[in-house]
Write an enzyme that holds these catalytic residues in place. Structure first.
Site, PDB file in Angstrom:
ATOM      1  N   ARG A 168      14.414   1.699  13.648  1.00 31.58           N
ATOM      2  CA  ARG A 168      14.144   0.729  14.726  1.00 31.58           C
ATOM      3  C   ARG A 168      14.422   1.309  16.123  1.00 31.58           C
ATOM      4  NH1 ARG A 168      12.249  -1.432  10.982  1.00 31.58           N
ATOM      5  NH2 ARG A 168      12.120  -3.660  10.489  1.00 31.58           N
TER       6      ARG A 168
ATOM      7  N   SER B 236      12.392 -10.354  12.588  1.00 35.84           N
ATOM      8  CA  SER B 236      13.846 -10.204  12.435  1.00 35.84           C
ATOM      9  C   SER B 236      14.482 -10.313  13.817  1.00 35.84           C
ATOM     10  CB  SER B 236      14.205  -8.832  11.879  1.00 35.84           C
ATOM     11  OG  SER B 236      13.627  -8.636  10.625  1.00 35.84           O
TER      12      SER B 236
ATOM     13  N   GLU C 170      17.363  -7.520  17.763  1.00 35.28           N
ATOM     14  CA  GLU C 170      16.195  -6.675  17.507  1.00 35.28           C
ATOM     15  C   GLU C 170      15.102  -6.849  18.564  1.00 35.28           C
ATOM     16  OE1 GLU C 170      12.844  -5.128  14.787  1.00 35.28           O
ATOM     17  OE2 GLU C 170      12.986  -6.936  15.976  1.00 35.28           O
TER      18      GLU C 170
HETATM   19  N1  EPU Z   1      18.647 -11.566   2.260  1.00 35.52           N
HETATM   20  C1  EPU Z   1      19.449 -12.699   2.285  1.00 35.52           C
HETATM   21  N2  EPU Z   1      18.916 -13.845   2.815  1.00 35.52           N
HETATM   22  C2  EPU Z   1      17.649 -13.911   3.287  1.00 35.52           C
HETATM   23  C3  EPU Z   1      16.840 -12.770   3.223  1.00 35.52           C
HETATM   24  C4  EPU Z   1      17.365 -11.607   2.722  1.00 35.52           C
HETATM   25  O1  EPU Z   1      20.585 -12.680   1.866  1.00 35.52           O
HETATM   26  O2  EPU Z   1      17.256 -14.982   3.767  1.00 35.52           O
HETATM   27  C5  EPU Z   1      19.235 -10.311   1.748  1.00 35.52           C
HETATM   28  C6  EPU Z   1      18.939 -10.075   0.301  1.00 35.52           C
HETATM   29  O3  EPU Z   1      20.051  -9.424  -0.256  1.00 35.52           O
HETATM   30  C7  EPU Z   1      17.751  -9.138   0.346  1.00 35.52           C
HETATM   31  C8  EPU Z   1      18.068  -8.298   1.572  1.00 35.52           C
HETATM   32  O4  EPU Z   1      18.700  -9.221   2.468  1.00 35.52           O
HETATM   33  O5  EPU Z   1      17.665  -8.374  -0.806  1.00 35.52           O
HETATM   34  C9  EPU Z   1      16.881  -7.653   2.239  1.00 35.52           C
HETATM   35  O6  EPU Z   1      15.979  -8.664   2.635  1.00 35.52           O
HETATM   36  P1  EPU Z   1      14.457  -8.350   3.000  1.00 35.52           P
HETATM   37  O7  EPU Z   1      13.820  -7.544   1.939  1.00 35.52           O
HETATM   38  O8  EPU Z   1      13.786  -9.636   3.333  1.00 35.52           O
HETATM   39  O9  EPU Z   1      14.534  -7.410   4.264  1.00 35.52           O
HETATM   40  P2  EPU Z   1      15.439  -7.427   5.583  1.00 35.52           P
HETATM   41  O10 EPU Z   1      16.399  -6.309   5.458  1.00 35.52           O
HETATM   42  O11 EPU Z   1      15.993  -8.759   5.889  1.00 35.52           O
HETATM   43  C10 EPU Z   1      13.895  -5.722   6.810  1.00 35.52           C
HETATM   44  C11 EPU Z   1      13.215  -5.595   8.144  1.00 35.52           C
HETATM   45  C12 EPU Z   1      11.958  -6.449   8.181  1.00 35.52           C
HETATM   46  C13 EPU Z   1      11.044  -5.993   7.063  1.00 35.52           C
HETATM   47  C14 EPU Z   1      11.782  -6.117   5.724  1.00 35.52           C
HETATM   48  C15 EPU Z   1      10.994  -5.558   4.566  1.00 35.52           C
HETATM   49  C16 EPU Z   1      14.940  -5.125   9.786  1.00 35.52           C
HETATM   50  C17 EPU Z   1      15.763  -5.671  10.898  1.00 35.52           C
HETATM   51  N3  EPU Z   1      14.117  -6.002   9.199  1.00 35.52           N
HETATM   52  O12 EPU Z   1      14.334  -7.061   6.688  1.00 35.52           O
HETATM   53  O13 EPU Z   1      11.311  -6.218   9.408  1.00 35.52           O
HETATM   54  O14 EPU Z   1       9.844  -6.748   7.028  1.00 35.52           O
HETATM   55  O15 EPU Z   1      13.012  -5.348   5.777  1.00 35.52           O
HETATM   56  O16 EPU Z   1      11.018  -4.182   4.601  1.00 35.52           O
HETATM   57  O17 EPU Z   1      15.036  -3.933   9.465  1.00 35.52           O
HETATM   58  C18 EPU Z   1      11.227  -7.040  11.651  1.00 35.52           C
HETATM   59  O18 EPU Z   1      11.777  -6.006  11.998  1.00 35.52           O
HETATM   60  O19 EPU Z   1      10.905  -7.925  12.497  1.00 35.52           O
HETATM   61  C19 EPU Z   1      10.977  -7.269  10.240  1.00 35.52           C
HETATM   62  C20 EPU Z   1      10.479  -8.409   9.796  1.00 35.52           C
END
Ligand code: EPU
Length: 353
Positions: A164, A241, A347
């Site tokens: 990022r 995010s 972010e």
């Molecule tokens: N989780 C929760 N609650 C939730 C959602 C997720 O506890 O409501 C936990 C779970 O353990 C899950 C983990 O977080 O396994 C990861 O969640 P997710 O796969 O949805 O990904 P994220 O880490 O929350 C990141 C990026 C997203 C991207 C997704 C998929 C960042 C800040 N965000 O989110 O990017 O789409 O991975 O790769 O790195 C963005 O940057 O705007 C964005 C949407």
């Protein structure tokens, strides 16, 4: 070239997906590189500060607005180079570009399907999802250097891509205006299916999925998490995010786990979710931290809430203000800091605070 149209006091809320923010003193929508250059010349002769805007899906403008020129890059055009290179003008819509690349059976950005924004915005924060980041496939970025007025190509290493992050939002912040981006993709390449959500989507399949199939899978997963912009969906008033996933040392990870166990938020046998980075640190899902502090999906104050489908997205309702969004974000940040001792970073780009 058509004359430059400068709109005075343009409401920035209309230009961002969060739908909040005051007016831009001056706003130009540049449909050609020449227009963008002309607008920048005008701003420098008038002494106006400048903010470069794409499609506003990752920006929070203050309620006071922006006291200078907001230059919206609306250039269009995609050019295919050798079989595996595609160059897109900065103002092209990102997802249309991804669609075109997978239609041509080029692999490398299919996991980045459904992300709102323009092509020119993607290098700035090294947009990433489901195991791919644009920095993995960007070959070069065509920029206007505001220091000396020259236009040139920056190579991939020049861009300093990290999680990022890139030079465009750190060491060289505000120096460059991104005009076009060239991607080098894999013809007939195998798409990347490394992320847990995608692996489980395709589990049990003998043949690897095509880039097109991965795109369809990513769109479905994003939709289920409210991470697909849909103008008819009130939960779409977000900036994706709102917090970065913190990257912490092994020592901090152990301390955080111990703190979570003491508070009964983690069983003795459990560890924090997340994964080890190439550098040996740990990337922890901010969404998990937020939920464990007791802030549930859908938690709301005033016109602002946590998305009911993903704890990392902040949603606004009509009538909300930028101040409310920022205050709400600080409240969430404060809870995570006090429970886990981890300071979440915002972010989206915050302007005018
Ligand atoms: N989780 C929760 N609650 C939730 C959602 C997720 O506890 O409501 C936990 C779970 O353990 C899950 C983990 O977080 O396994 C990861 O969640 P997710 O796969 O949805 O990904 P994220 O880490 O929350 C990141 C990026 C997203 C991207 C997704 C998929 C960042 C800040 N965000 O989110 O990017 O789409 O991975 O790769 O790195 C963005 O940057 O705007 C964005 C949407």
């Amino acid at each position: 070239m058509p004359p430059l149209t400068i709109t005075e006091n343009a409401p920035l809320a209309h230009y961002t997906t969060l739908g909040v923010g005051g007016p831009a003193r001056h706003l130009v929508e540049a449909v050609s590189e020449e227009q963008a250059l002309e607008a920048l010349d005008r701003a420098s002769s008038e002494g106006w500060p400048v903010f470069i805007l794409g499609s506003g899906s990752n920006v929070l403008f203050a309620d006071a607005g922006f006291p200078g020129l907001v230059l919206r890059i609306a250039t269009r055009g995609i050019v295919a180079g050798d079989s595996n290179r595609l160059t897109a003008a900065a103002g092209e819509e990102w997802d249309a570009f991804v669609r075109l690349s997978v239609r041509r059976e080029l692999a490398g950005i299919e996991c980045l399907s459904g992300i709102p924004g323009t092509v020119g915005a993607t290098p700035i924060q090294n947009v990433g999802a489901y195991g791919e980041e644009v920095g993995d496939t960007i070959r070069s970025v065509r920029v206007l250097d505001r220091k000396d007025g020259t236009i040139r190509d920056l190579s991939n290493p020049d861009c300093g891509f990290r999680y990022r992050s890139s030079v465009f939002c750190t060491s060289e912040r505000e120096r460059y205006v991104i005009l076009a981006v060239t991607f080098e993709l894999e013809p007939e390449g195998l798409p990347s299916v490394t992320y847990p959500d995608l692996e489980s989507f395709f589990s049990g399949r003998a043949a690897p999925p095509s880039p097109w199939e991965v795109r369809q899978a990513v769109l479905l997963i994003r939709q289920s998490k409210g991470m697909l912009l849909d103008p008819t969906d009130p939960e779409s008033r977000t900036a994706g995010s709102f917090f970065k996933n913190p990257v912490i040392s092994e020592e901090t990870l152990r301390d955080t786990e111990a703190a979570a166990r003491r508070l009964g938020l983690l069983a003795e046998s459990q560890g924090l979710p997340g994964f080890k980075t190439a550098a040996g640190d740990y990337k922890i899902p901010a969404a998990w931290l937020i939920e464990r502090t007791g802030i549930k999906k859908g938690f709301s104050t005033g016109h602002v809430s946590i998305s009911s489908r993903h704890a990392l997205a902040i949603v606004t309702r009509p009538g909300g203000t930028a101040a409310e969004v920022l205050e709400f974000a600080q409240q969430v940040r404060g809870r995570v800091q006090s429970v886990f001792g981890i300071a979440l970073e915002l972010e989206p780009v915050c302007v005018g605070f």
